[in-house]
Write a protein that holds these residues in place. Structure first.
Motif, PDB file in Angstrom:
ATOM      1  N   CYS A 129       0.874  -1.179   0.000  1.00  0.00           N
ATOM      2  CA  CYS A 129       0.000   0.000   0.000  1.00  0.00           C
ATOM      3  C   CYS A 129       0.909   1.225   0.000  1.00  0.00           C
ATOM      4  CB  CYS A 129      -0.937  -0.020   1.217  1.00  0.00           C
ATOM      5  SG  CYS A 129      -2.202   1.257   1.187  1.00  0.00           S
ATOM      6  N   TRP A 130       1.303   1.686  -1.173  1.00  0.00           N
ATOM      7  CA  TRP A 130       2.366   2.679  -1.318  1.00  0.00           C
ATOM      8  C   TRP A 130       1.977   4.080  -0.854  1.00  0.00           C
ATOM      9  CZ3 TRP A 130       0.473   6.352  -4.563  1.00  0.00           C
ATOM     10  CH2 TRP A 130      -0.483   5.949  -5.493  1.00  0.00           C
ATOM     11  N   PHE A 131       0.693   4.307  -0.599  1.00  0.00           N
ATOM     12  CA  PHE A 131       0.236   5.621  -0.127  1.00  0.00           C
ATOM     13  C   PHE A 131      -0.092   5.600   1.369  1.00  0.00           C
ATOM     14  CE2 PHE A 131      -2.973   3.278  -2.556  1.00  0.00           C
ATOM     15  CZ  PHE A 131      -3.897   2.962  -1.567  1.00  0.00           C
ATOM     16  N   GLN A 165     -15.074   2.704   0.601  1.00  0.00           N
ATOM     17  CA  GLN A 165     -14.142   2.456  -0.500  1.00  0.00           C
ATOM     18  C   GLN A 165     -13.450   1.110  -0.327  1.00  0.00           C
ATOM     19  OE1 GLN A 165     -10.509   4.808  -0.814  1.00  0.00           O
ATOM     20  NE2 GLN A 165     -10.809   5.017  -3.019  1.00  0.00           N
ATOM     21  N   LEU A 166     -13.113   0.777   0.905  1.00  0.00           N
ATOM     22  CA  LEU A 166     -12.461  -0.508   1.180  1.00  0.00           C
ATOM     23  C   LEU A 166     -13.393  -1.683   0.903  1.00  0.00           C
ATOM     24  CD1 LEU A 166     -10.637   0.548   4.441  1.00  0.00           C
ATOM     25  CD2 LEU A 166      -9.507  -0.191   2.339  1.00  0.00           C
ATOM     26  N   MET A 300      -6.539  -4.892  -3.677  1.00  0.00           N
ATOM     27  CA  MET A 300      -7.277  -3.814  -3.020  1.00  0.00           C
ATOM     28  C   MET A 300      -6.564  -2.476  -3.219  1.00  0.00           C
ATOM     29  SD  MET A 300      -8.612  -5.539   0.566  1.00  0.00           S
ATOM     30  CE  MET A 300      -9.496  -4.056   1.054  1.00  0.00           C
ATOM     31  N   THR A 301      -5.237  -2.499  -3.091  1.00  0.00           N
ATOM     32  CA  THR A 301      -4.452  -1.283  -3.304  1.00  0.00           C
ATOM     33  C   THR A 301      -4.593  -0.790  -4.741  1.00  0.00           C
ATOM     34  OG1 THR A 301      -2.844  -1.946  -1.611  1.00  0.00           O
ATOM     35  CG2 THR A 301      -2.119  -0.314  -3.236  1.00  0.00           C
ATOM     36  N   LYS A 302      -4.605  -1.732  -5.688  1.00  0.00           N
ATOM     37  CA  LYS A 302      -4.756  -1.371  -7.103  1.00  0.00           C
ATOM     38  C   LYS A 302      -6.102  -0.714  -7.348  1.00  0.00           C
ATOM     39  CE  LYS A 302      -3.241  -1.170 -11.301  1.00  0.00           C
ATOM     40  NZ  LYS A 302      -2.063  -0.329 -11.634  1.00  0.00           N
ATOM     41  N   PHE A 303      -7.152  -1.238  -6.723  1.00  0.00           N
ATOM     42  CA  PHE A 303      -8.481  -0.652  -6.880  1.00  0.00           C
ATOM     43  C   PHE A 303      -8.479   0.806  -6.402  1.00  0.00           C
ATOM     44  CE2 PHE A 303     -12.575   0.649  -5.241  1.00  0.00           C
ATOM     45  CZ  PHE A 303     -13.455   0.271  -6.232  1.00  0.00           C
ATOM     46  N   ILE A 304      -7.898   1.046  -5.215  1.00  0.00           N
ATOM     47  CA  ILE A 304      -7.873   2.405  -4.663  1.00  0.00           C
ATOM     48  C   ILE A 304      -7.008   3.316  -5.523  1.00  0.00           C
ATOM     49  CG2 ILE A 304      -7.185   3.774  -2.648  1.00  0.00           C
ATOM     50  CD1 ILE A 304      -7.918   1.291  -0.947  1.00  0.00           C
ATOM     51  N   GLU A 305      -5.918   2.768  -6.071  1.00  0.00           N
ATOM     52  CA  GLU A 305      -5.064   3.538  -6.980  1.00  0.00           C
ATOM     53  C   GLU A 305      -5.853   4.012  -8.197  1.00  0.00           C
ATOM     54  OE1 GLU A 305      -1.560   2.549 -10.180  1.00  0.00           O
ATOM     55  OE2 GLU A 305      -1.475   1.514  -8.240  1.00  0.00           O
ATOM     56  N   ASN A 307      -9.136   4.139  -8.413  1.00  0.00           N
ATOM     57  CA  ASN A 307     -10.350   4.838  -7.995  1.00  0.00           C
ATOM     58  C   ASN A 307     -10.076   6.264  -7.537  1.00  0.00           C
ATOM     59  OD1 ASN A 307     -12.455   5.171  -5.358  1.00  0.00           O
ATOM     60  ND2 ASN A 307     -13.351   4.573  -7.315  1.00  0.00           N
ATOM     61  N   SER A 308      -9.003   6.462  -6.770  1.00  0.00           N
ATOM     62  CA  SER A 308      -8.751   7.803  -6.219  1.00  0.00           C
ATOM     63  C   SER A 308      -7.260   8.163  -6.135  1.00  0.00           C
ATOM     64  CB  SER A 308      -9.371   7.924  -4.823  1.00  0.00           C
ATOM     65  OG  SER A 308      -8.882   6.918  -3.955  1.00  0.00           O
ATOM     66  N   ILE A 309      -6.406   7.359  -6.787  1.00  0.00           N
ATOM     67  CA  ILE A 309      -4.949   7.574  -6.777  1.00  0.00           C
ATOM     68  C   ILE A 309      -4.444   7.750  -5.345  1.00  0.00           C
ATOM     69  CG2 ILE A 309      -3.027   8.705  -7.959  1.00  0.00           C
ATOM     70  CD1 ILE A 309      -4.957   9.939  -9.881  1.00  0.00           C
ATOM     71  N   GLY A 310      -4.796   6.799  -4.506  1.00  0.00           N
ATOM     72  CA  GLY A 310      -4.347   6.832  -3.130  1.00  0.00           C
ATOM     73  C   GLY A 310      -5.344   7.476  -2.192  1.00  0.00           C
ATOM     74  N   VAL A 311      -4.886   7.769  -0.968  1.00  0.00           N
ATOM     75  CA  VAL A 311      -5.731   8.334   0.093  1.00  0.00           C
ATOM     76  C   VAL A 311      -5.021   9.550   0.668  1.00  0.00           C
ATOM     77  CG1 VAL A 311      -6.759   7.878   2.360  1.00  0.00           C
ATOM     78  CG2 VAL A 311      -6.722   6.083   0.623  1.00  0.00           C
TER      79      VAL A 311
END
Length: 446
Positions: A129-131, A165-166, A300-305, A307-311
């Motif tokens: 989870c890079w963000f 989102q999760l 899951m991390t890819k989806f958020i990336e 969807n919103s380019i991180g958090v």
């Protein structure tokens, strides 16, 4: 002519002064009693009783003319009318109940973010989870250890913009892109009302709503959602389908000491948590998942990336400070710092459930669920669950409880949206003290 003695003149002057004093006293007494008469009406101003002491202080400070007295009474009575006509919206779980605690805590949770900070998209590209902010991850792990409600060893943390989102990230990660048909998503009724809507909103080819887990009989893989304590009815939940091809998502948004006894640390493959239901900071939009499988965490991390380019880093840093304050308060609960956050919130929920049960028990129109006490490892005593929501049932001939309460200017969420009878409604217990007090008044007057 005979001369009148001086002693007689002095006595007359004294009598005149005494007479004037008595008349003024009589007038002031009439005004005071007029004020008292208005006070006997159940009138309020700004939600506060204008009691006898208040009126007495007003009279001590200045002479109140009768027109002023009438104006004050009209003002307070207008406020009562406005109060009785005001709509109480308890449909949403807006957790403003904890605002008082955070106001009292002062600057303990304040942070300063300089203009040059948090500018990059990235935090640590070597992390799955890079963000994910390291400080936030540290405080998440620490709080779970302090409370003892979840296993964190051997888990990957994925941060999200709230648990909503999760939830969608979990559905994406657990679905098979090469499957010939969407995987079914099921949950035992009554289920959280947004599960169905969020699952089918984008009409994804990866997953679709499969209905009530209590009656699900299809063969093949499926995703089962398990909310415990359950939203809306507050009961502890386990899997209902129990088949080998099942993939489980545990939503433990309410598995915290103010809502339910902490009996064991949850040890699941994929568990969701959210800051809003723990501390009340819904506006920060922060949640996290504890994920056992590395590949699921990656997806899951890819989806958020995508969807919103991180958090938001800002939200993560603020959340870290808040979680740190909660953990610190638990360590200081026997000091002069006052109640820990969980002691404060537990007392609030205990009081609200006690008052609500007293109101409901006085009549036969409504009923509430009953809960079994259990030993709480956090508080080290046997406690009864006291959920964030009330799962209220209208008894007798009332078939649509939501519509019935709406007639009394109380907005709730119908049981239909949770997959069950409209005789039930969900009511938030997390609103302000004023709204909760008015809700009890309305309920007791029906």
């Amino acid at each position: 002519m005979a001369k009148i003695p001086n002693t007689v003149l002095l006595s007359s002057k004294h009598l005149l002064v005494l007479s004037l004093a008595l008349n003024v006293s009589f007038i002031l007494r009439m005004l005071y009693e007029g004020e008292q008469g208005h006070n006997n009406i159940s009138c309020y101003k700004n939600g506060t009783d204008f009691d006898t002491k208040t009126h007495s202080n007003i009279l001590k400070s200045r002479v109140v003319m009768s027109s002023s007295t009438s104006s004050l009474a009209n003002s307070t009575c207008i406020d009562v009318k406005a109060r009785s006509n005001r709509i109480i919206n308890l449909d949403h779980g807006n957790p403003t109940v904890y605002e008082r605690y955070w106001r009292q805590s002062g600057d303990k949770t304040s942070i300063t973010i300089k203009g040059w900070q948090s500018m990059s998209y990235f935090v640590d590209v070597s992390n799955i989870c890079w963000f994910l902010e390291a400080e936030f991850a540290k405080e998440v792990m620490r709080l779970h250890r302090v409370v003892g409600n979840a296993v964190t060893e051997g888990r990957y943390i994925v941060v999200g913009t709230g648990s909503s989102q999760l939830f969608l990230a979990a559905l994406y990660a657990l679905s098979h892109s090469q499957a010939t048909q969407p995987i079914d998503v099921v949950c035992a009724a009554p289920y959280y009302s947004s599960y169905l809507t969020m699952t089918d909103f984008l009409k994804s080819g990866l997953y679709k709503w499969g209905g009530d887990a209590n009656s699900y009989e299809k063969d093949g893989p499926y995703i089962e959602l398990i909310t415990s304590p359950n939203n809306p009815d507050g009961h502890a939940r386990t899997s209902k389908v129990n088949r080998s091809q099942g993939l489980l998502v545990h939503d433990l948004a309410y598995y915290w000491p103010q809502y339910t006894p902490i009996s064991f640390p949850a040890d699941n493959d994929l568990t969701l948590f959210t800051l809003s239901k723990i501390t009340g900071h819904a506006g920060s939009r922060i949640g996290w998942a504890l994920v056992k499988d590395k590949e699921v965490a990656k997806k899951m991390t890819k989806f958020i990336e995508l969807n919103s380019i991180g958090v938001s880093k800002d939200s993560q840093l603020r959340a870290a400070k808040i979680l740190s304050a909660v953990s610190d308060s638990c360590k200081q609960e026997n000091s002069l710092e006052g109640d820990s956050f969980f002691e404060f919130s537990h007392k609030v929920m205990t009081k609200r459930w006690k008052l609500l049960r007293e109101v409901v028990d006085r009549g036969e129109l409504f009923s509430l669920p009953q809960f079994s006490p259990a030993f709480c490892n956090f508080f080290n005593q046997v406690l009864e669950p006291q959920p964030a929501f009330v799962w209220l049932k209208c008894e007798g001939n009332v078939e649509d409880c939501e519509s019935f309460l709406r007639e009394h200017k109380i907005l709730t969420r119908s049981g239909r949206q949770f997959g069950v009878s409209p005789k039930y409604v969900r009511i938030s217990l997390l609103d302000t003290d004023e709204n909760f007090s008015q809700f009890l008044d309305r309920l007791s007057s029906i």
